[in-house]
Write a protein that holds these residues in place. Structure first.
Motif, mmCIF file in Angstrom:
data_model
loop_
_atom_site.group_PDB
_atom_site.id
_atom_site.type_symbol
_atom_site.label_atom_id
_atom_site.label_comp_id
_atom_site.label_asym_id
_atom_site.label_seq_id
_atom_site.Cartn_x
_atom_site.Cartn_y
_atom_site.Cartn_z
ATOM 1 N N PRO B 310 9.641 -40.360 -4.756
ATOM 2 C CA PRO B 310 9.993 -41.711 -5.182
ATOM 3 C C PRO B 310 9.941 -41.853 -6.705
ATOM 4 O O PRO B 310 9.142 -41.196 -7.373
ATOM 5 C CB PRO B 310 8.915 -42.582 -4.530
ATOM 6 N N ALA B 311 10.784 -42.706 -7.231
ATOM 7 C CA ALA B 311 10.838 -42.888 -8.688
ATOM 8 C C ALA B 311 9.738 -43.845 -9.124
ATOM 9 O O ALA B 311 9.991 -44.943 -9.584
ATOM 10 C CB ALA B 311 12.206 -43.398 -9.095
ATOM 11 N N ALA B 312 8.497 -43.402 -8.986
ATOM 12 C CA ALA B 312 7.386 -44.321 -9.239
ATOM 13 C C ALA B 312 6.846 -44.233 -10.656
ATOM 14 O O ALA B 312 6.173 -45.130 -11.122
ATOM 15 C CB ALA B 312 6.261 -44.044 -8.247
ATOM 16 N N CYS B 313 7.084 -43.148 -11.335
ATOM 17 C CA CYS B 313 6.546 -43.063 -12.687
ATOM 18 C C CYS B 313 7.477 -42.278 -13.589
ATOM 19 O O CYS B 313 8.443 -41.674 -13.135
ATOM 20 C CB CYS B 313 5.141 -42.484 -12.675
ATOM 21 N N ARG B 314 7.174 -42.294 -14.875
ATOM 22 C CA ARG B 314 8.088 -41.722 -15.856
ATOM 23 C C ARG B 314 7.577 -40.406 -16.422
ATOM 24 O O ARG B 314 7.906 -40.035 -17.538
ATOM 25 C CB ARG B 314 8.312 -42.741 -16.971
ATOM 26 N N SER B 315 6.731 -39.715 -15.641
ATOM 27 C CA SER B 315 6.142 -38.516 -16.215
ATOM 28 C C SER B 315 7.164 -37.405 -16.419
ATOM 29 O O SER B 315 6.928 -36.490 -17.198
ATOM 30 C CB SER B 315 4.976 -38.021 -15.358
ATOM 31 N N GLY B 316 8.284 -37.484 -15.727
ATOM 32 C CA GLY B 316 9.344 -36.524 -16.013
ATOM 33 C C GLY B 316 9.781 -36.611 -17.461
ATOM 34 O O GLY B 316 10.016 -35.604 -18.130
ATOM 35 N N GLU B 317 9.869 -37.844 -17.957
ATOM 36 C CA GLU B 317 10.235 -38.027 -19.367
ATOM 37 C C GLU B 317 9.119 -37.548 -20.289
ATOM 38 O O GLU B 317 9.373 -37.006 -21.363
ATOM 39 C CB GLU B 317 10.542 -39.501 -19.639
ATOM 40 N N VAL B 318 7.874 -37.763 -19.847
ATOM 41 C CA VAL B 318 6.747 -37.277 -20.648
ATOM 42 C C VAL B 318 6.787 -35.749 -20.711
ATOM 43 O O VAL B 318 6.626 -35.149 -21.779
ATOM 44 C CB VAL B 318 5.404 -37.756 -20.042
ATOM 45 N N LEU B 319 7.057 -35.124 -19.574
ATOM 46 C CA LEU B 319 7.115 -33.655 -19.524
ATOM 47 C C LEU B 319 8.240 -33.105 -20.388
ATOM 48 O O LEU B 319 8.212 -31.964 -20.818
ATOM 49 C CB LEU B 319 7.308 -33.187 -18.071
#
Lengths: 363, 375
Positions: B310-319
């Motif tokens: 689920p698209a629950a957080c933006r840690s992909g962008e942080v990574l």
């Protein structure tokens, strides 16, 4: 080539839509007890605040100190209990028997009281050798004599094989708080000096070295000891110590955070002044752990009014259990309720209450 | 510890910092690839001491953070089985799968054990011939060789009740994916020293040339990182883009041939999903068909598990370095180590966790801290 863990169709790297990349899935609530609930950090506190205190708490329990201070017949009694579930039962520098005495004696000492009487409850697992019970009992008795405390009452239960871990021990203790002594975090004020009584992280690393079969090059012995005498020496300089804590589970970081949160003061420590023995630093570096969060059993941290700090430090250093005492920081007005360390390079970082247990990292 | 103290010397650090300050004339963005470097940077406050023009972007190099949800769910499924002893490094136990983690499986009766080496898991397998022992083999090129060796040993010794759930990832394809993104801001890399100590430096010149970025192989102590930064900004200021080894005490250009040979024997390159990022072609390893008998996915038939993230957080962008942890709206409010939205807040090497643990003092009001209860 495709991978069973991958989505059905891999996309070329150049076409990845970074804006759409996401990361998921919280575990927000746990329906069962996990090990972290006993780690002395935020999960432990949550258990107390959300379940135990509402169920049976009261005015005295709300003190939330290492020991409760009670008025009884004109005297001020300190009263404390703790349970010991250490594995292995014997470790370099001590045993569960030593811990069961020293831990409770120290909880009382942190309120300024010299322990007088202990209770001792054994929970034995079916099948444990009587020789082991004997050795633990003898260690417990020797520790009690060293601490100058009598075991006044006891209890024994046996659980079926597989339902225990050899031996569990619960001890409770009582002692008298001397007149004029009032040790609690609410008395901490900016300007107080923070002193620790010696090297930190030793007990936790000693246990880890034997429990997990890790070799760290040199044997690390637990610092397990009763601190009543050291506290007496400090109080002899001035009864006006503000707060004492023995940084056991959760380590120095948890104790400092508890004091900061309860007092409302900020705390600053200087990383290079915190006494971490090379062997502990070495073990922590290998495992990815922070010495500030490692358990101690024979150390205390004190918040002392600045005007008494030098004299108290001198008295601590004159005592065998405080020979390596050192000032590591002070209470400040800035960042109330938080603990901050100045790093060796000149930066700063927050030192938070641990969540549960520290976990060795993957690499 | 003398050997570590030498690499934390404040005087030497000051000299390196002075040199960096004197070198930097305009804004630059460097990515440290490895989570261990991120942790060291934040823990020692290094980013606070660098010139304000120099931005350190935290990369995807946290093995715990990037292990896909699907693999975690497979681990949870296998670990829940009564016949299984599931062995893992400690920091994987807290990482959330769909709705639960390995700690929770343990609290429900699963036999989940923390080990410090994959060989410990092999020992447990020998001691428990009537149980199935599964090791959770995750991580980058650093942990892959000992894991490969363990499978090799299991095969050699005929330990049939040992298997491994493998989700290894490789760094160079991730660098390629980052640099190929149109929104990429990274101008240079601090490559992970321990990865290069295994794989050598041969995979990097092509990347440096193709994307015209300096890549400096860097260690993990404060002075290592400062030296890596110094060399990277020198290249940037001069308009250079070469591969440079600032970690020569640990990294040889050819890496560790024995470890690489073991990897080639036991693993094969595969496409791999990175949690929060997506599938990166050729970015992973799996057990080769020769070792299929020791593949836990195959043995426990969990290869059919598919999980929607689920698209629950933006840690992909942080990574990816597109977002600093504290720039996320959820950071420090709904997302904390106690209530993590993503793995970057869970892992001790995750960028969000590092910011939360060490940098909240610098955060705007409202992102300072959750109400931490007091014992």
């Amino acid at each position: 080539m495709s991978d069973t863990t991958a989505a059905p169709t891999a996309v070329p790297a150049a076409a990845l839509d970074i804006e759409a990349w996401t990361c998921p899935a919280p575990v927000r609530d746990r329906p069962r007890v996990v090990m972290g609930h006993g780690g002395g950090g935020a999960l432990s506190a949550e258990l107390v605040q959300q379940i135990f205190a509402p169920a049976y708490g009261g005015e005295v329990l709300a003190q939330m100190g290492d020991a409760a201070v009670l008025s009884l017949g004109g005297a001020r009694l300190a009263f404390s209990t703790d349970s010991y579930v250490v594995r292995p039962l014997f470790f370099p520098g001590g045993s569960i028997g030593d811990l069961a005495v020293n831990g409770t004696v120290n909880d009382l000492a942190m309120s300024g009281a010299r322990a007088a009487y202990l209770s001792c409850g054994f929970i034995l697992e079916e099948g444990v050798e009587l020789d082991v019970v004997t050795r633990v009992s003898e260690a417990l008795g020797a520790a009690a004599r060293t601490a100058g405390v009598q075991v006044a009452t006891g209890d024994t239960k046996v659980v079926e094989a597989g339902h225990g871990d050899g031996i569990f021990i619960n001890t409770a203790g009582i002692g008298l708080v001397p007149p004029g002594v009032d040790l609690r975090p609410q008395r901490v004020v900016p300007g107080d000096v923070v002193i620790v009584s010696g090297a930190i992280g030793v007990h936790g690393v000693a246990i880890m070295s034997v429990r997990e079969g890790l070799e760290f090059g040199v044997e690390i012995k637990s610092d397990c000891a009763a601190l009543g005498g050291l506290v007496d020496a400090m109080l002899a300089v001035t009864p006006d110590l503000h707060v004492l804590r023995d940084p056991t589970r959760g380590g120095l970081a948890a104790s400092l955070n508890e004091i900061a949160a309860a007092s409302g003061a900020g705390v600053v420590i200087r990383e290079r002044d915190v006494p971490v023995p090379p062997a502990v630093a070495n073990a922590c570096a290998v495992l990815g752990l922070d010495p500030l969060y490692i358990a101690n059993e024979g150390k205390l941290v004190a918040f002392v009014p600045r005007e008494h700090a030098d004299a108290v430090l001198e008295a601590m250093r004159a005592h065998p259990l405080g020979a390596d005492s050192v000032i590591i920081g002070e209470a400040v007005e800035e960042h109330p309720g938080m603990v901050v360390t100045r790093t060796g390079l000149g930066g700063t970082r927050v030192v938070d209450l641990p969540l549960g247990e520290q976990l060795p990292r993957i690499c | 510890m003398k050997y570590i103290d030498e690499f934390q010397d404040p005087e030497l650090a000051r000299r390196l910092l002075d040199d960096i300050h004197a070198t930097v004339t305009r804004p630059w963005a460097l990515m440290e690839v490895c989570g261990g470097q991120t942790h060291s940077i934040i823990r020692h406050g290094i980013d606070q001491l660098l010139p304000k023009e120099l931005e350190l972007i935290h990369g995807p190099g946290c093995p715990v953070c990037v292990t896909p949800l699907e693999v975690i769910d497979k681990a949870l499924e296998i670990a829940s089985r009564p016949e299984v002893i599931f062995c893992s490094f400690g920091d994987m136990l807290r990482v959330p799968g769909t709705g639960r983690d390995l700690f929770q499986v343990r609290s429900e009766g699963g036999d989940v054990r923390v080990v410090y080496s994959p060989l410990d898991a092999l020992r447990i397998a020998r001691q428990n011939p009537d149980r199935q022992v599964v090791f959770f083999g995750i991580g980058f090129e650093t942990t892959a060789p000992p894991n490969a060796m363990t499978v090799h040993q299991a095969r050699k010794l005929g330990i049939a009740n040992f298997s491994m759930l493998v989700s290894h990832v490789r760094v160079p394809p991730a660098i390629e994916a980052i640099m190929s993104s149109p929104s990429c801001r990274v101008q240079g890399f601090l490559a992970a020293g321990h990865v290069c100590s295994v794989m050598g430096m041969g995979e990097y010149p092509g990347l440096a040339e193709r994307f015209r970025v300096p890549i400096v192989v860097t260690g993990f102590e404060p002075l290592d990182i400062l030296e890596g930064v110094r060399r990277a900004v020198r290249q940037l200021e001069r308009g250079e883009h070469t591969v440079d080894n600032a970690y020569a005490r640990a990294v040889r250009p050819e890496g560790n041939p024995a470890a690489r040979a073991m990897l080639e024997d036991v693993f094969e390159v595969t496409d791999r999903a990175w949690r929060g990022i997506g599938v990166i072609p050729g970015s992973g390893w799996r057990l080769s068909s020769k070792y299929r008998d020791h593949d836990a996915e195959h043995r426990f038939q969990v290869d059919g598990i598919r999980t929607e993230e689920p698209a629950a957080c933006r840690s992909g962008e942080v990574l990816q370095g597109l977002l600093k942890p504290h720039e996320c709206e959820a950071f420090g409010t709904v997302c904390t180590p106690r209530t993590p939205l993503g793995a970057t807040m869970v892992s001790s090497e995750g960028a969000c966790a590092a910011y939360y643990l060490y940098r909240r003092l610098d955060m705007p009001a409202g992102k300072t801290r959750e109400a931490t209860p007091v014992v």
